[in-house]
Design a protein around this motif. Structure first.
Motif, PDB file in Angstrom:
ATOM      1  N   THR A 129       0.826  -1.206   0.000  1.00  0.00           N
ATOM      2  CA  THR A 129       0.000   0.000   0.000  1.00  0.00           C
ATOM      3  C   THR A 129       0.860   1.255   0.000  1.00  0.00           C
ATOM      4  OG1 THR A 129      -0.207  -0.135   2.422  1.00  0.00           O
ATOM      5  CG2 THR A 129      -1.982  -1.073   1.115  1.00  0.00           C
ATOM      6  N   GLN A 130       2.000   1.213   0.667  1.00  0.00           N
ATOM      7  CA  GLN A 130       2.877   2.380   0.683  1.00  0.00           C
ATOM      8  C   GLN A 130       3.435   2.673  -0.708  1.00  0.00           C
ATOM      9  OE1 GLN A 130       5.761   1.573   3.787  1.00  0.00           O
ATOM     10  NE2 GLN A 130       4.648   2.831   5.245  1.00  0.00           N
ATOM     11  N   ILE A 131       3.903   1.643  -1.384  1.00  0.00           N
ATOM     12  CA  ILE A 131       4.473   1.892  -2.710  1.00  0.00           C
ATOM     13  C   ILE A 131       3.374   2.310  -3.688  1.00  0.00           C
ATOM     14  CG2 ILE A 131       4.350  -0.473  -3.606  1.00  0.00           C
ATOM     15  CD1 ILE A 131       7.097   0.048  -4.869  1.00  0.00           C
ATOM     16  N   ALA A 132       2.169   1.770  -3.532  1.00  0.00           N
ATOM     17  CA  ALA A 132       1.055   2.195  -4.379  1.00  0.00           C
ATOM     18  C   ALA A 132       0.703   3.646  -4.123  1.00  0.00           C
ATOM     19  CB  ALA A 132      -0.161   1.299  -4.139  1.00  0.00           C
ATOM     20  N   GLN A 133       0.748   4.051  -2.860  1.00  0.00           N
ATOM     21  CA  GLN A 133       0.442   5.432  -2.492  1.00  0.00           C
ATOM     22  C   GLN A 133       1.441   6.398  -3.120  1.00  0.00           C
ATOM     23  OE1 GLN A 133      -2.223   6.597  -0.224  1.00  0.00           O
ATOM     24  NE2 GLN A 133      -1.629   8.427  -1.356  1.00  0.00           N
ATOM     25  N   VAL A 134       2.718   6.071  -2.999  1.00  0.00           N
ATOM     26  CA  VAL A 134       3.758   6.963  -3.507  1.00  0.00           C
ATOM     27  C   VAL A 134       3.746   7.034  -5.028  1.00  0.00           C
ATOM     28  CG1 VAL A 134       6.237   7.321  -3.692  1.00  0.00           C
ATOM     29  CG2 VAL A 134       5.248   6.691  -1.505  1.00  0.00           C
TER      30      VAL A 134
ATOM     31  N   GLY B 217       5.057   7.589  16.549  1.00  0.00           N
ATOM     32  CA  GLY B 217       5.147   6.341  15.803  1.00  0.00           C
ATOM     33  C   GLY B 217       4.477   6.402  14.451  1.00  0.00           C
ATOM     34  N   ASP B 218       3.650   7.410  14.220  1.00  0.00           N
ATOM     35  CA  ASP B 218       3.019   7.553  12.905  1.00  0.00           C
ATOM     36  C   ASP B 218       4.082   7.792  11.837  1.00  0.00           C
ATOM     37  OD1 ASP B 218       0.536   7.253  14.005  1.00  0.00           O
ATOM     38  OD2 ASP B 218      -0.066   9.356  13.797  1.00  0.00           O
ATOM     39  N   GLU B 219       3.936   7.137  10.699  1.00  0.00           N
ATOM     40  CA  GLU B 219       4.827   7.350   9.554  1.00  0.00           C
ATOM     41  C   GLU B 219       4.069   8.160   8.513  1.00  0.00           C
ATOM     42  OE1 GLU B 219       7.101   3.685   8.389  1.00  0.00           O
ATOM     43  OE2 GLU B 219       5.713   2.805   9.834  1.00  0.00           O
ATOM     44  N   LEU B 220       4.668   9.261   8.086  1.00  0.00           N
ATOM     45  CA  LEU B 220       4.026  10.143   7.126  1.00  0.00           C
ATOM     46  C   LEU B 220       4.738  10.090   5.783  1.00  0.00           C
ATOM     47  CD1 LEU B 220       2.941  11.217   9.875  1.00  0.00           C
ATOM     48  CD2 LEU B 220       3.067  13.514   8.896  1.00  0.00           C
ATOM     49  N   LEU B 221       3.963  10.037   4.723  1.00  0.00           N
ATOM     50  CA  LEU B 221       4.505  10.188   3.379  1.00  0.00           C
ATOM     51  C   LEU B 221       4.077  11.554   2.882  1.00  0.00           C
ATOM     52  CD1 LEU B 221       3.790   6.716   1.758  1.00  0.00           C
ATOM     53  CD2 LEU B 221       5.861   7.525   2.864  1.00  0.00           C
TER      54      LEU B 221
END
Length: 218
Positions: free
Chosen positions: A13-18, A198-202
């Motif tokens: 999901t992270q790579i799809a988001q970016v 702890g939240d990771e933000l893109l």
């Protein structure tokens, strides 16, 4: 760039988001129908329910026309099968596969259709650098086709952003928070979302530097 991502877990999901935020055409394949339903309106990508290890599913997701396939499931055997199908059957130019168990790393070679193997512990930045063939040495991605900078930052317990909503934070103009990942789950970055340690933000921006982004959230 046309991208097919196998697996809608945290990494997928992270790579799809970016890549989707950078205006690439992204399709995510996930066998868990409930997971797909939960992500339906949260990702800038097409979501397909199915097993990416099945050739018909990969073909339906557009593997025959893909520039890149990312095998990002939580099972090494599935990632190897997806990689082999992508390379041998669909002739995909670039195949990247996640290695979940370090003991299996020796399998992730061109014999299985893998161009680049990425350890599960590698940060998102490293994976996107591989996906875009970028060579940025300061962990700041410059997606050349879109002219977009994508920066990953984590809220620490001492961050001034902890406990603040996105709407209340003063951030430089041109910065857009595209995703907040909390406990491995992507959250919609709504204005009233309260950030936690702890939240990771893109963060996506055409103008801000890595230093400016970290200063805004730390």
């Amino acid at each position: 760039m046309k991208v097919v991502v196998a697996g809608a877990g945290r990494l997928g999901t992270q790579i799809a988001q970016v890549l989707g935020s950078a205006r690439n055409q992204v399709t995510v394949v996930e066998r868990d129908e409930d997971r797909v339903g939960a992500l339906r309106d949260r990702l800038p990508a097409e979501l397909v329910v199915g097993d990416a290890c099945e050739p018909a599913v990969l073909e339906g997701a557009g593997a025959h026309a893909a520039d890149l396939v990312v095998a990002a499931t939580g099972a090494d055997e599935d990632n190897l099968v997806v990689s082999l199908l992508a390379k041998r059957q669909f002739k995909v130019a670039r195949v990247i596969a996640r290695v979940n168990d370090d003991e299996n790393a020796w399998l992730f070679t061109s014999h299985w259709g893998v161009d680049t193997a990425v350890p599960s512990a590698a940060p998102l930045v490293s994976l996107i650098e591989e996906a875009t063939s970028a060579t940025d040495t300061v962990a700041l991605l410059r997606l050349s086709k879109a002219g977009v900078n994508v920066i990953e930052t984590t809220i620490s317990p001492l961050s001034r952003a902890a406990g603040q909503t996105l709407a209340r934070l003063a951030v430089p103009a041109g910065i857009v928070v595209t995703a907040v990942v909390r406990d491995g789950e992507p959250l919609v970055p709504a204005p009233d979302l309260e950030l936690r340690a702890g939240d990771e933000l893109l963060v996506v921006s055409h103008t801000a530097t890595e230093t400016e982004v970290h200063a805004a959230f730390q």
